[in-house]
Design a protein around this motif. Structure first.
Motif, PDB file in Angstrom:
ATOM      1  N   ALA A   1     -16.428 -11.593  15.306  1.00 53.61           N
ATOM      2  CA  ALA A   1     -17.264 -12.263  16.321  1.00 53.61           C
ATOM      3  C   ALA A   1     -17.299 -11.415  17.599  1.00 53.61           C
ATOM      4  CB  ALA A   1     -16.717 -13.651  16.617  1.00 53.61           C
ATOM      5  N   ALA A   2     -16.136 -10.814  17.941  1.00 55.24           N
ATOM      6  CA  ALA A   2     -16.081  -9.956  19.146  1.00 55.24           C
ATOM      7  C   ALA A   2     -16.986  -8.745  18.950  1.00 55.24           C
ATOM      8  CB  ALA A   2     -14.647  -9.518  19.397  1.00 55.24           C
ATOM      9  N   MET A   3     -16.959  -8.202  17.730  1.00 56.00           N
ATOM     10  CA  MET A   3     -17.833  -7.059  17.445  1.00 56.00           C
ATOM     11  C   MET A   3     -19.302  -7.498  17.517  1.00 56.00           C
ATOM     12  SD  MET A   3     -15.583  -5.581  14.305  1.00 56.00           S
ATOM     13  CE  MET A   3     -16.832  -4.549  13.607  1.00 56.00           C
ATOM     14  N   GLY A   4     -19.566  -8.695  16.950  1.00 54.22           N
ATOM     15  CA  GLY A   4     -20.949  -9.197  16.891  1.00 54.22           C
ATOM     16  C   GLY A   4     -21.571  -9.366  18.270  1.00 54.22           C
ATOM     17  N   ILE A   5     -20.844 -10.017  19.190  1.00 52.09           N
ATOM     18  CA  ILE A   5     -21.442 -10.303  20.505  1.00 52.09           C
ATOM     19  C   ILE A   5     -21.608  -9.009  21.312  1.00 52.09           C
ATOM     20  CG2 ILE A   5     -19.259 -10.886  21.733  1.00 52.09           C
ATOM     21  CD1 ILE A   5     -22.624 -12.629  22.258  1.00 52.09           C
TER      22      ILE A   5
ATOM     23  N   SER B   1      -7.091  -6.667  21.429  1.00 47.61           N
ATOM     24  CA  SER B   1      -8.185  -5.713  21.187  1.00 47.61           C
ATOM     25  C   SER B   1      -9.248  -5.906  22.256  1.00 47.61           C
ATOM     26  CB  SER B   1      -8.854  -5.966  19.836  1.00 47.61           C
ATOM     27  OG  SER B   1      -7.924  -6.210  18.837  1.00 47.61           O
ATOM     28  N   LEU B   2      -9.990  -4.826  22.484  1.00 51.97           N
ATOM     29  CA  LEU B   2     -11.134  -4.923  23.402  1.00 51.97           C
ATOM     30  C   LEU B   2     -12.364  -4.412  22.660  1.00 51.97           C
ATOM     31  CD1 LEU B   2     -12.124  -5.515  26.326  1.00 51.97           C
ATOM     32  CD2 LEU B   2     -11.826  -3.103  26.799  1.00 51.97           C
ATOM     33  N   ALA B   3     -13.394  -5.272  22.606  1.00 56.03           N
ATOM     34  CA  ALA B   3     -14.630  -4.860  21.910  1.00 56.03           C
ATOM     35  C   ALA B   3     -15.673  -4.470  22.935  1.00 56.03           C
ATOM     36  CB  ALA B   3     -15.140  -6.009  21.054  1.00 56.03           C
ATOM     37  N   GLU B   4     -16.374  -3.381  22.626  1.00 55.79           N
ATOM     38  CA  GLU B   4     -17.477  -2.940  23.485  1.00 55.79           C
ATOM     39  C   GLU B   4     -18.467  -2.199  22.601  1.00 55.79           C
ATOM     40  OE1 GLU B   4     -16.420  -0.118  26.515  1.00 55.79           O
ATOM     41  OE2 GLU B   4     -18.205  -0.568  27.680  1.00 55.79           O
ATOM     42  N   GLY B   5     -19.725  -2.536  22.757  1.00 51.14           N
ATOM     43  CA  GLY B   5     -20.765  -1.864  21.968  1.00 51.14           C
ATOM     44  C   GLY B   5     -20.540  -1.993  20.467  1.00 51.14           C
TER      45      GLY B   5
ATOM     46  N   PRO C   1     -22.054 -14.832  17.537  1.00 54.38           N
ATOM     47  CA  PRO C   1     -22.606 -14.277  16.293  1.00 54.38           C
ATOM     48  C   PRO C   1     -21.599 -13.294  15.687  1.00 54.38           C
ATOM     49  CG  PRO C   1     -23.620 -13.265  18.216  1.00 54.38           C
ATOM     50  CD  PRO C   1     -22.742 -14.349  18.735  1.00 54.38           C
ATOM     51  N   VAL C   2     -21.437 -13.366  14.387  1.00 54.76           N
ATOM     52  CA  VAL C   2     -20.444 -12.507  13.715  1.00 54.76           C
ATOM     53  C   VAL C   2     -21.115 -11.208  13.264  1.00 54.76           C
ATOM     54  CG1 VAL C   2     -18.892 -12.360  11.718  1.00 54.76           C
ATOM     55  CG2 VAL C   2     -19.115 -14.502  12.983  1.00 54.76           C
ATOM     56  N   SER C   3     -20.400 -10.102  13.438  1.00 58.88           N
ATOM     57  CA  SER C   3     -20.974  -8.813  13.044  1.00 58.88           C
ATOM     58  C   SER C   3     -21.114  -8.727  11.526  1.00 58.88           C
ATOM     59  CB  SER C   3     -20.061  -7.692  13.539  1.00 58.88           C
ATOM     60  OG  SER C   3     -20.494  -6.483  13.017  1.00 58.88           O
TER      61      SER C   3
ATOM     62  N   GLN D   1     -24.723  -7.125  20.186  1.00 58.26           N
ATOM     63  CA  GLN D   1     -26.016  -7.700  20.591  1.00 58.26           C
ATOM     64  C   GLN D   1     -26.250  -7.704  22.103  1.00 58.26           C
ATOM     65  OE1 GLN D   1     -27.262 -11.264  18.736  1.00 58.26           O
ATOM     66  NE2 GLN D   1     -26.209 -10.843  16.826  1.00 58.26           N
ATOM     67  N   THR D   2     -25.165  -7.648  22.879  1.00 57.22           N
ATOM     68  CA  THR D   2     -25.313  -7.662  24.350  1.00 57.22           C
ATOM     69  C   THR D   2     -24.364  -6.614  24.923  1.00 57.22           C
ATOM     70  OG1 THR D   2     -23.523  -9.196  24.762  1.00 57.22           O
ATOM     71  CG2 THR D   2     -25.648 -10.184  24.289  1.00 57.22           C
TER      72      THR D   2
END
Ligand SMILES: Nc1ncnc2c1ncn2[C@@H]1O[C@H](COP(=O)(O)OP(=O)(O)OP(=O)(O)O)[C@@H](O)[C@H]1O
Length: 306
Positions: A210-214, A233-237, A194-196, A217-218
């Motif tokens: 998409a990394a931001m979106g997932i 990049s590393l996405a979290e929260g 899912p895209v943010s 949501q989880t």
């Protein structure tokens, strides 16, 4: 030639036998550990040169050339296959580990370390080659697949740098979308996330969103390698940390993975140790011993009377 072999056989003793046995064992180990890697071809070439070198001892010129070739091959192997050799040395170290009573756990195989190593190596190489990638690292509880826009293709393959690099090559059918990792397995590839909806920097395209979106949501982590710039990049929260070096990524992932492992290892009785009886234990126990030994107590401090 025959005379030389005969003279050599006459000098053969127990030490020579041991020498040969150990040399053969070393070469067999080198062949075994490099059998599936690119280094295997060079190791086989090196062994062939070595055999030729040994049989051409009576021919000094050829022998000299082979000697130089052997040195050059050994140096080239060291430079070209440094990662493979590192892995070989690690495996050897694990194979001959000695466990002392009391600290056996220090030498345990660490699957999280292996996963991290494979993952970061793959990301480093993808970034160097500017190959776009999107890697979701699931928490202990796998993500409900209904969260994904498309579940992709189920893989259940053990995480390895080779598989990750192969999946994201633009010539493969699975390169479009994300890879989802659960523990040490690649659960699926070609997953559409899912895209943010959040407005992010204009430089960020759908892969990053998409990394931001997932991660909004989880509570997973998501690594992005940009195809355009190679940046990591590393996405979290729902937030992206970028640009990262591979070393920084390793550091961040290690912290997160160790954090969740330590939380898992927390023993149910751990809270008990923070109880005042245990926290003040040494004082209490010393008090009991003093009572037993009838030692005089230190006069307790009292507030001066007004
Ligand atoms: N929702 C999504 N889920 C999974 N993968 C996606 C999603 N959106 C885009 N991608 C992947 O990202 C690729 C290209 O995305 P795009 O160029 O828009 O992103 P970007 O953030 O600009 O990344 P890059 O810097 O790599 O170009 C797609 O081909 C696809 O593989």
């Amino acid at each position: 030639m025959l005379a030389a072999i005969w003279a050599w056989l006459q000098q053969f003793n127990f030490l020579s036998l041991l020498d040969w046995a150990l040399a053969v064992l070393l070469l067999a180990l080198a062949l075994y550990y490099t059998r599936d890697s690119r280094a295997g071809v060079l190791v086989r070439g090196f062994i062939l040169l070595l055999v030729l070198f040994l049989v051409t001892t009576p021919l000094p010129l050829v022998n000299l050339i082979l000697d130089r070739l052997l040195v050059a091959t050994a140096v080239a192997m060291g430079v070209l296959f440094q990662p493979e050799f590192r892995r070989l040395l690690e495996q050897l170290a694990k194979a001959i580990r000695i466990e002392w009573p009391g600290n056996a756990g220090d030498y345990e195989d660490d699957p999280e370390e292996d996963l991290l190593e494979e993952l970061v190596q793959a990301v480093r190489e993808l970034s160097q080659n500017r190959t776009g990638a999107l890697i979701v690292i699931e928490p202990d509880q796998p993500i409900d697949s209904r969260v994904f826009t498309d579940k992709g293709v189920l893989l259940q393959a053990r995480v390895s740098r080779e598989i990750l690099q192969t999946i994201f090559q633009t010539t493969t059918l699975l390169h479009d979308g994300a890879v989802v990792i659960h523990q040490d397995r690649i659960r699926a590839a070609g997953v559409i996330l899912p895209v943010s909806e959040r407005v992010a920097s204009r430089q960020l395209g759908t892969r990053h969103r998409a990394a931001m979106g997932i991660t909004e949501q989880t509570n997973c982590l998501c690594i992005v390698v940009s195809e355009e710039t190679g940046s990591i990049s590393l996405a979290e929260g729902g937030r992206l940390e970028r640009p990262l070096t591979s070393t920084k990524l390793q550091e961040l992932l290690a912290k997160r993975l160790r954090g969740s492992r330590d939380a898992k290892r927390e023993v149910p009785l751990q809270g008990l140790w923070s109880h005042p009886w245990f926290r003040n234990g040494p004082q209490r126990w010393w008090g009991s011993l003093r009572d037993l030994a009838k030692l005089p107590r230190k006069p307790e401090k009292t507030l001066p009377k007004e």
